[in-house]
Design a protein around this motif. Structure first.
Motif: not given
Length: 58
Positions: A21-28, A30-44
Motif C-alpha cells: 500500500v505504501v509503495l503504491s501510494l508513493i508510485q501513484y 510520483n507517476t500517476g495511475k499506470n500499470i505499476n501502480t495498478i500492479f502494486l495495488s492488486i498485490m496489496a
C-alpha cells in the motif's frame, strides 16, 4: 533462535500488504495511475485477503 518449521506467520502477510500500500501510494504520487501502480495495488489486495483467510478460526 527460533525454529524454522516451514510455517509462515500470518502477520507477515499483513506487513507485506501494508508495504505494498505504501509503495503504491508513493508510485501513484510520483507517476500517476499506470500499470505499476495498478500492479502494486492488486498485490496489496491479494496479500491482505491472504491475511484475512489465515486469521479465520478453523
Amino acid at each position: 533462535m527460533g525454529s524454522f518449521d516451514g510455517e509462515i506467520p500470518a502477520v507477515w502477510f499483513l506487513i507485506t500488504s501494508i508495504g505494498f500500500v505504501v509503495l503504491s501510494l508513493i508510485q501513484y504520487r510520483n507517476t500517476g495511475k499506470n500499470i505499476n501502480t495498478i500492479f502494486l495495488s492488486i498485490m496489496a489486495i491479494i496479500f491482505f485477503i491472504s491475511y484475512i483467510i489465515l486469521m479465520i478460526p478453523r
